[in-house]
Design an enzyme around this catalytic site. Structure first.
Site, PDB file in Angstrom:
ATOM      1  CB  CYS A  95     -16.744  32.977  42.405  1.00 43.97           C
ATOM      2  SG  CYS A  95     -18.106  32.043  43.170  1.00 43.97           S
ATOM      3  CG  HIS A 137     -14.075  31.836  47.463  1.00 45.02           C
ATOM      4  ND1 HIS A 137     -14.190  32.975  46.703  1.00 45.02           N
ATOM      5  CD2 HIS A 137     -14.937  30.932  46.919  1.00 45.02           C
ATOM      6  CE1 HIS A 137     -15.088  32.773  45.746  1.00 45.02           C
ATOM      7  NE2 HIS A 137     -15.547  31.530  45.853  1.00 45.02           N
ATOM      8  CD  GLU A 138     -15.028  27.217  47.495  1.00 40.41           C
ATOM      9  OE1 GLU A 138     -16.282  27.154  47.472  1.00 40.41           O
ATOM     10  OE2 GLU A 138     -14.370  27.519  46.496  1.00 40.41           O
ATOM     11  CG  HIS A 141     -19.718  30.007  48.147  1.00 40.34           C
ATOM     12  ND1 HIS A 141     -20.592  30.713  47.344  1.00 40.34           N
ATOM     13  CD2 HIS A 141     -18.535  29.971  47.469  1.00 40.34           C
ATOM     14  CE1 HIS A 141     -19.968  31.081  46.247  1.00 40.34           C
ATOM     15  NE2 HIS A 141     -18.722  30.654  46.292  1.00 40.34           N
TER      16      HIS A 141
END
Length: 162
Positions: A95, A137-138, A141
């Site tokens: 990250c 993953h994004e 966020h």
């Protein structure tokens, strides 16, 4: 223009906030936000030699916006995930908000993402393997979730080799 100095780092409370949608009247702002995201991602690539995508909240832009540049730039406005496969795989995730730390996580092998592009046109993309895990993953966020919160166990952390 935002730079690497604007990147939020592990521990910043904004990284744990759920982002607001991008509204159609904000579309003119998206171009500048994406330019900032592209610029910071390029700086990460130069300094740390990784970086395929970045989420707006990593720059303190608390909007549901992802910029990915693998083979070509793609902008995901208000993405929604569906069709998450039962099959998962394990990987060492990295990250930009903690560039020297790797976290072992499990991700779905396949997903479908529905989103609006930079022209506010609806799009759909079925992703597998590395693109699937990248977008998960994004997307996390945008939900205020970091991969540190998804570690497979308390030993699922290691420093990146130089």
């Amino acid at each position: 223009m935002k730079t690497l100095d604007n990147l939020l780092l592990l521990g910043d409370p904004r990284l744990y906030q759920v982002c607001e949608p991008v509204y159609q009247n904000e579309l003119p702002l998206v171009k500048d936000w994406v330019a900032d995201m592209h610029n910071v991602m390029q700086q990460i690539r130069e300094r740390y030699h990784f970086g395929r995508a970045i989420a707006a909240p990593q720059l303190g832009i608390m909007k549901r916006l992802i910029y990915m540049n693998v083979d070509k730039p793609v902008v995901f406005i208000n993405p929604e995930l569906s069709g998450l496969s039962d099959e998962k795989f394990e990987l060492w995730d990295d990250c930009m908000s903690f560039p020297n730390l790797l976290v072992k996580v499990m991700r779905h092998k396949q997903i479908t993402v529905n989103y609006l592009d930079e022209n506010w046109q609806p799009q759909q993309w079925q992703m597998t393997d590395s693109l699937s895990e990248l977008l998960q993953h994004e997307y996390d966020h945008l939900e205020g979730i970091l991969c540190t919160m998804r570690a497979v166990d308390e030993k699922g952390f290691k420093w990146r080799s130089s």
